[in-house]
Structures are given as structure tokens and as C-alpha cells.
Design an enzyme around this catalytic site. Sequence first.
Site, PDB file in Angstrom:
ATOM      1  N   HIS A  74       0.815  -1.216   0.000  1.00  0.00           N
ATOM      2  CA  HIS A  74       0.000   0.000   0.000  1.00  0.00           C
ATOM      3  C   HIS A  74       0.849   1.267   0.000  1.00  0.00           C
ATOM      4  CE1 HIS A  74      -3.434  -2.453   0.788  1.00  0.00           C
ATOM      5  NE2 HIS A  74      -3.094  -2.762   2.001  1.00  0.00           N
ATOM      6  N   HIS A 124      -7.950   4.137   4.585  1.00  0.00           N
ATOM      7  CA  HIS A 124      -7.182   3.027   4.009  1.00  0.00           C
ATOM      8  C   HIS A 124      -5.708   3.447   3.902  1.00  0.00           C
ATOM      9  CE1 HIS A 124      -5.710   0.034   1.161  1.00  0.00           C
ATOM     10  NE2 HIS A 124      -6.767  -0.682   1.459  1.00  0.00           N
ATOM     11  N   GLU A 126      -3.370   2.890   1.803  1.00  0.00           N
ATOM     12  CA  GLU A 126      -2.934   3.393   0.487  1.00  0.00           C
ATOM     13  C   GLU A 126      -3.363   4.854   0.313  1.00  0.00           C
ATOM     14  OE1 GLU A 126      -3.999   1.131  -3.139  1.00  0.00           O
ATOM     15  OE2 GLU A 126      -4.554   3.073  -3.984  1.00  0.00           O
ATOM     16  N   THR A 163      -6.451   2.515  -5.906  1.00  0.00           N
ATOM     17  CA  THR A 163      -6.273   1.506  -6.964  1.00  0.00           C
ATOM     18  C   THR A 163      -7.351   0.422  -6.952  1.00  0.00           C
ATOM     19  OG1 THR A 163      -4.749   0.334  -5.497  1.00  0.00           O
ATOM     20  CG2 THR A 163      -3.758   1.759  -7.169  1.00  0.00           C
ATOM     21  N   CYS A 191      -6.890  -0.273 -10.550  1.00  0.00           N
ATOM     22  CA  CYS A 191      -6.002  -1.344 -10.999  1.00  0.00           C
ATOM     23  C   CYS A 191      -6.777  -2.384 -11.819  1.00  0.00           C
ATOM     24  CB  CYS A 191      -5.397  -1.962  -9.751  1.00  0.00           C
ATOM     25  SG  CYS A 191      -4.638  -3.532 -10.016  1.00  0.00           S
ATOM     26  N   SER A 219      -9.692  -6.588   4.261  1.00  0.00           N
ATOM     27  CA  SER A 219      -9.320  -6.376   2.857  1.00  0.00           C
ATOM     28  C   SER A 219     -10.442  -5.642   2.119  1.00  0.00           C
ATOM     29  CB  SER A 219      -9.044  -7.734   2.193  1.00  0.00           C
ATOM     30  OG  SER A 219      -9.177  -7.641   0.797  1.00  0.00           O
ATOM     31  N   SER A 263      -5.552 -10.213  -1.935  1.00  0.00           N
ATOM     32  CA  SER A 263      -4.531 -10.497  -0.921  1.00  0.00           C
ATOM     33  C   SER A 263      -4.727 -11.871  -0.279  1.00  0.00           C
ATOM     34  CB  SER A 263      -4.537  -9.398   0.152  1.00  0.00           C
ATOM     35  OG  SER A 263      -5.853  -9.149   0.595  1.00  0.00           O
TER      36      SER A 263
HETATM   37  S1  SF4 Z   1      -1.723  -5.096  -8.376  1.00  0.00           S
HETATM   38 FE1  SF4 Z   1      -3.508  -3.757  -8.016  1.00  0.00          FE
HETATM   39  S2  SF4 Z   1      -4.634  -4.672  -6.313  1.00  0.00           S
HETATM   40 FE2  SF4 Z   1      -2.586  -5.565  -6.334  1.00  0.00          FE
HETATM   41  S3  SF4 Z   1      -1.393  -4.342  -4.884  1.00  0.00           S
HETATM   42 FE3  SF4 Z   1      -1.095  -3.486  -6.941  1.00  0.00          FE
HETATM   43  S4  SF4 Z   1      -2.630  -1.895  -7.126  1.00  0.00           S
HETATM   44 FE4  SF4 Z   1      -3.238  -3.173  -5.396  1.00  0.00          FE
END
Ligand code: SF4
Length: 279
Positions: A74, A124, A126, A163, A191, A219, A263
Amino acid sequence: MRTIKVASTGGFCFGVERAVKLAVSALRDGPGPVHTLGPIIHNPQEVRRLESMGLKMAGKVEDVSVGTVIIRSHGAPKEVVQDLKAGSLQVVDATCPFVNRLRDRVISLGEEGYQVIIVGQSDHPEVMSILSYAPDGSLVVQSVEELAEKGSLRSRVGVVAQTTHSIENLQRVAAYCVGVCSEVKAYRTTCQATQTRMQEALALAREVDVMIVVGGRNSANTTRLTEAAGREGTPTYHIESAAEIEALSLPVDAVIGVTAGASTPSWVIEEVVQTLQAQ
Ligand code: SF4
């Protein structure tokens, strides 16, 4: 007879897998002791496994005097990273490259004079890390309604998202800003790993009688998968481990879908599938 369908995308994403590998390498190579700032990933079972290998967790940099410190996937607030770099500890930066890309977007928006709107969860890790790189007056919101309530938008805003946040919500916030600001710059910082998991989870939920989503209760992306699968009308359960299956009293002839957050390690998913098969 029970049928179990397992999502192919469930489990460790690239960033989490990388962070765990870096932690295992640090434990092997030292210098020890090896600490992470906060849990290295949001999965208590995997954190316990790494702790059994010697990984320790620290709440803050001052709690560590020797050895190695791992910055988790994060990331960490700017001041913490600066303190670590200035100190004598060995630093392993396991920040996911996609989180770093978001951070760089926020820095460039600040340099260009935009007020930054981060769509995500303010508590969070992050988001707390990313906000530390944002210019004064930046906001964190989870929804258009929250943004409208805050009501302190400037004429030029830059919009990004946590993300693992939903792209639809990022789009809604960006569209709202277009309606009230004279200049809006938006980046799709969500993401792809999260989106792919979400799409497969929704498709699976429509096919099965019951959905099981495996992952840490802390999570964010596992919680979002559970909520989204439940909205498809399929009974959906969020569990952390196979030990929780018996209490669900699932029908023996049901078609059960299994997916997992980004995760969740594969060994936890496998235990869940084996327990479902054995019932
Ligand atoms: S790949 Fe995506 S979900 Fe996984 S840690 Fe990186 S940003 Fe987070």
C-alpha cells in the site's frame, strides 16, 4: 451432488505476490530483525504464516532500531519514507508499482496547480499514503454525495481513485466535477487486477446458487467483491478461512462459486475448496 466453480482470477494479484516475495527474501538475506510497517498485506492467515518465519510488525518507524524495514504494497506516507531513507535501517520498498503510478499522478497534478480529489476510503493505508503527496486543499471522498456535501471545490481539479476502488465511482465523481468546475483532469488509476476479479466474480455469481468470497475482513477489495456478488441476488458469504464453512450449513446439492480477494493466498483458497468438496 455439490458442484464447485472456482474463479480463475481469485487470489494474489501481482503487487501482493511481489510484496510477499520481497518479505521472504528479506527474511532469508537480512539484516534481521525484519519488520513491516503495519500488516504487509490485508490477510491475517498469510501474515501469521510470515510471522512464523520471523517477520515482525511495527506500528511506526521509531519502534524499529536495527535490521530491515519493509514498506508494504500500500506504500507509506511521504514523511515516513523520508525518515526511513534518512536513517540507518535497511529499507525494502514493496510498494506496488501501480500505487507508485497513482502517487506520481497526484504529485504532477499538484505541480500543475490542480486541487486533487481522491476517490477512495480515507482511512485506508494506500489513501493515507497518497494523500500525503497531494497539495493542500485536496479531498478524499467515497461518493458524489460526499463530494457535494464537502462543497469546497476549486475551479481546476484533478480526479484520481484508490487503486482498488470501483471505476464506475471514479467516473461518477469525475462527471460531477465536469458539471461544477471549469477544468477537470481525471486519471484512471484503478487497478486492472481488481477490475478483472470483479468482472469474473459477477459472472460467476450469476451462474451459481451460493457464492463464497475468501479473504481478510480487513481487505477492502474482498469486501467489495462480496457486496457486488450479493447485489446479483446470489446468497454470498465472506469468509477468511475453511474453518468458517461448517457454520454456513450450505446445501449438499448446491452449485457453489468460490472467488477471493487480491490479498488471499492460494493455500487458503485451496483449503476452502477441499473443505467444500469433503462435506
Ligand atoms: S496489483 Fe492492483 S490490487 Fe494488487 S497491490 Fe497493486 S494496485 Fe493493489
